[in-house]
Design a protein around this motif. Structure first.
Motif, PDB file in Angstrom:
ATOM      1  N   GLY A  57       0.810  -1.204   0.000  1.00  0.00           N
ATOM      2  CA  GLY A  57       0.000   0.000   0.000  1.00  0.00           C
ATOM      3  C   GLY A  57       0.845   1.256   0.000  1.00  0.00           C
ATOM      4  N   SER A  58       0.208   2.385  -0.260  1.00  0.00           N
ATOM      5  CA  SER A  58       0.903   3.670  -0.273  1.00  0.00           C
ATOM      6  C   SER A  58       1.712   3.848   0.996  1.00  0.00           C
ATOM      7  CB  SER A  58      -0.102   4.820  -0.369  1.00  0.00           C
ATOM      8  OG  SER A  58      -0.751   4.807  -1.605  1.00  0.00           O
ATOM      9  N   GLY A  59       2.900   4.403   0.825  1.00  0.00           N
ATOM     10  CA  GLY A  59       3.736   4.681   1.975  1.00  0.00           C
ATOM     11  C   GLY A  59       5.202   4.701   1.607  1.00  0.00           C
ATOM     12  N   VAL A  60       6.013   4.874   2.636  1.00  0.00           N
ATOM     13  CA  VAL A  60       7.464   4.936   2.500  1.00  0.00           C
ATOM     14  C   VAL A  60       8.040   3.726   3.218  1.00  0.00           C
ATOM     15  CG1 VAL A  60       9.523   6.315   3.007  1.00  0.00           C
ATOM     16  CG2 VAL A  60       7.378   7.453   2.355  1.00  0.00           C
ATOM     17  N   TYR A  61       8.950   3.024   2.548  1.00  0.00           N
ATOM     18  CA  TYR A  61       9.461   1.746   3.028  1.00  0.00           C
ATOM     19  C   TYR A  61      10.986   1.701   3.023  1.00  0.00           C
ATOM     20  CZ  TYR A  61       4.706   0.108   2.090  1.00  0.00           C
ATOM     21  OH  TYR A  61       3.338  -0.051   2.082  1.00  0.00           O
ATOM     22  N   ALA A  62      11.545   0.974   3.975  1.00  0.00           N
ATOM     23  CA  ALA A  62      12.962   0.612   3.948  1.00  0.00           C
ATOM     24  C   ALA A  62      13.063  -0.638   3.082  1.00  0.00           C
ATOM     25  CB  ALA A  62      13.469   0.330   5.359  1.00  0.00           C
ATOM     26  N   VAL A  63      13.977  -0.616   2.091  1.00  0.00           N
ATOM     27  CA  VAL A  63      14.058  -1.705   1.122  1.00  0.00           C
ATOM     28  C   VAL A  63      15.508  -2.080   0.841  1.00  0.00           C
ATOM     29  CG1 VAL A  63      11.869  -1.089  -0.014  1.00  0.00           C
ATOM     30  CG2 VAL A  63      14.024  -0.120  -0.873  1.00  0.00           C
ATOM     31  N   PHE A  64      15.677  -3.315   0.384  1.00  0.00           N
ATOM     32  CA  PHE A  64      16.912  -3.761  -0.243  1.00  0.00           C
ATOM     33  C   PHE A  64      16.642  -3.820  -1.735  1.00  0.00           C
ATOM     34  CE2 PHE A  64      17.699  -5.886   3.938  1.00  0.00           C
ATOM     35  CZ  PHE A  64      18.880  -5.218   4.254  1.00  0.00           C
ATOM     36  N   VAL A  65      17.631  -3.430  -2.535  1.00  0.00           N
ATOM     37  CA  VAL A  65      17.462  -3.353  -3.980  1.00  0.00           C
ATOM     38  C   VAL A  65      18.629  -4.040  -4.671  1.00  0.00           C
ATOM     39  CG1 VAL A  65      17.195  -1.784  -5.944  1.00  0.00           C
ATOM     40  CG2 VAL A  65      16.318  -1.119  -3.703  1.00  0.00           C
ATOM     41  N   SER A  66      18.324  -4.808  -5.711  1.00  0.00           N
ATOM     42  CA  SER A  66      19.339  -5.396  -6.579  1.00  0.00           C
ATOM     43  C   SER A  66      19.101  -4.880  -7.988  1.00  0.00           C
ATOM     44  CB  SER A  66      19.250  -6.923  -6.549  1.00  0.00           C
ATOM     45  OG  SER A  66      20.129  -7.483  -7.500  1.00  0.00           O
ATOM     46  N   ILE A  67      20.160  -4.373  -8.613  1.00  0.00           N
ATOM     47  CA  ILE A  67      20.058  -3.832  -9.967  1.00  0.00           C
ATOM     48  C   ILE A  67      20.696  -4.827 -10.929  1.00  0.00           C
ATOM     49  CG2 ILE A  67      20.695  -1.917 -11.497  1.00  0.00           C
ATOM     50  CD1 ILE A  67      20.899  -0.210  -8.872  1.00  0.00           C
ATOM     51  N   ASP A  68      19.934  -5.254 -11.917  1.00  0.00           N
ATOM     52  CA  ASP A  68      20.410  -6.221 -12.922  1.00  0.00           C
ATOM     53  C   ASP A  68      21.064  -7.438 -12.271  1.00  0.00           C
ATOM     54  OD1 ASP A  68      19.473  -4.764 -15.135  1.00  0.00           O
ATOM     55  OD2 ASP A  68      21.280  -3.522 -15.173  1.00  0.00           O
ATOM     56  N   LYS A  69      20.419  -7.945 -11.227  1.00  0.00           N
ATOM     57  CA  LYS A  69      20.884  -9.152 -10.505  1.00  0.00           C
ATOM     58  C   LYS A  69      22.273  -8.968  -9.893  1.00  0.00           C
ATOM     59  CE  LYS A  69      17.273 -11.555 -11.891  1.00  0.00           C
ATOM     60  NZ  LYS A  69      16.118 -11.507 -11.061  1.00  0.00           N
ATOM     61  N   GLY A  70      22.655  -7.718  -9.668  1.00  0.00           N
ATOM     62  CA  GLY A  70      23.984  -7.429  -9.135  1.00  0.00           C
ATOM     63  C   GLY A  70      23.976  -7.186  -7.645  1.00  0.00           C
ATOM     64  N   ASP A  71      24.862  -6.294  -7.232  1.00  0.00           N
ATOM     65  CA  ASP A  71      25.042  -5.998  -5.812  1.00  0.00           C
ATOM     66  C   ASP A  71      23.760  -5.502  -5.172  1.00  0.00           C
ATOM     67  OD1 ASP A  71      27.718  -6.659  -5.956  1.00  0.00           O
ATOM     68  OD2 ASP A  71      28.356  -4.587  -6.302  1.00  0.00           O
ATOM     69  N   ARG A  72      23.684  -5.735  -3.870  1.00  0.00           N
ATOM     70  CA  ARG A  72      22.551  -5.291  -3.059  1.00  0.00           C
ATOM     71  C   ARG A  72      22.811  -3.855  -2.592  1.00  0.00           C
ATOM     72  NH1 ARG A  72      19.581  -8.914  -0.533  1.00  0.00           N
ATOM     73  NH2 ARG A  72      21.300 -10.347  -0.576  1.00  0.00           N
ATOM     74  N   HIS A  73      21.766  -3.046  -2.628  1.00  0.00           N
ATOM     75  CA  HIS A  73      21.842  -1.659  -2.174  1.00  0.00           C
ATOM     76  C   HIS A  73      20.749  -1.412  -1.149  1.00  0.00           C
ATOM     77  CE1 HIS A  73      24.559  -0.610  -5.481  1.00  0.00           C
ATOM     78  NE2 HIS A  73      23.798  -1.393  -6.218  1.00  0.00           N
ATOM     79  N   LEU A  74      20.997  -0.461  -0.258  1.00  0.00           N
ATOM     80  CA  LEU A  74      19.972  -0.001   0.666  1.00  0.00           C
ATOM     81  C   LEU A  74      19.148   1.060  -0.048  1.00  0.00           C
ATOM     82  CD1 LEU A  74      22.126   0.588   3.899  1.00  0.00           C
ATOM     83  CD2 LEU A  74      21.121  -1.541   3.067  1.00  0.00           C
ATOM     84  N   GLY A  75      17.869   1.121   0.293  1.00  0.00           N
ATOM     85  CA  GLY A  75      17.044   2.121  -0.349  1.00  0.00           C
ATOM     86  C   GLY A  75      15.831   2.504   0.466  1.00  0.00           C
ATOM     87  N   VAL A  76      15.194   3.562  -0.001  1.00  0.00           N
ATOM     88  CA  VAL A  76      13.922   4.025   0.541  1.00  0.00           C
ATOM     89  C   VAL A  76      12.957   4.070  -0.637  1.00  0.00           C
ATOM     90  CG1 VAL A  76      12.692   5.935   1.636  1.00  0.00           C
ATOM     91  CG2 VAL A  76      15.032   5.401   2.342  1.00  0.00           C
ATOM     92  N   ALA A  77      11.848   3.363  -0.511  1.00  0.00           N
ATOM     93  CA  ALA A  77      10.846   3.322  -1.582  1.00  0.00           C
ATOM     94  C   ALA A  77       9.651   4.181  -1.203  1.00  0.00           C
ATOM     95  CB  ALA A  77      10.389   1.887  -1.809  1.00  0.00           C
TER      96      ALA A  77
END
Length: 153
Positions: A57-77
């Protein structure tokens, strides 16, 4: 049950959904050009087109992100309509922490760890920037303390 997990995800309760699933809820998408609002206020975002019907649902989330199956990054969605900018279209956008580079056209996997707050309208872009700064600090503290799960291919 799967219907309970779906309901929890749709309500934004991704932490509890992850406990029931045994892993974080994950989405997959492709980075597409946006309106560059985030970049203009110092918080560039990767805007995603997603290939799933089950979005938190709508909101702001703490997330882990992988770009093109590569390294993991911290993020805010941020998932929602961007009410501070009078938005009307539901969007999924990710601000990657400690990252710079061009990700347009990249395939992205996003794991939702915890909802930080509901989406809301701010009185100005400056007030939004102050809140985004707090969101980044909160997400970093939360994500730094987690042994990140593997992404599901």
């Amino acid at each position: 049950s799967s219907s309970l997990v779906r309901k929890l995800v749709q309500e934004g309760n991704v932490g509890k959904a992850a406990t029931l699933l045994g892993r974080p809820h994950q989405i997959h998408g492709v980075v597409v050009p946006g309106l560059q609002r985030g970049r203009k206020i110092g918080f560039p975002t990767a805007n995603l087109t997603v290939d799933t019907e089950l979005l938190p649902g709508s909101g702001v989330y703490a997330v882990f992100v992988s770009i093109d199956k590569g390294d993991r990054h911290l993020g805010v969605a941020n998932l929602g309509i961007q009410p501070t900018f009078d938005g009307h279209v539901f969007q999924t956008e990710i601000h990657l922490l400690d990252f710079s580079g061009d990700v347009y056209g990249s395939e992205v996997d996003v794991q939702f760890i915890e909802r930080l707050r509901p989406e809301r309208r701010f009185s100005s872009s400056e007030a939004l920037v102050r809140q985004l700064s707090r969101d980044v600090v909160q997400a970093r503290e939360l994500l730094d303390g987690i042994n990140a799960p593997d992404f599901i291919s």
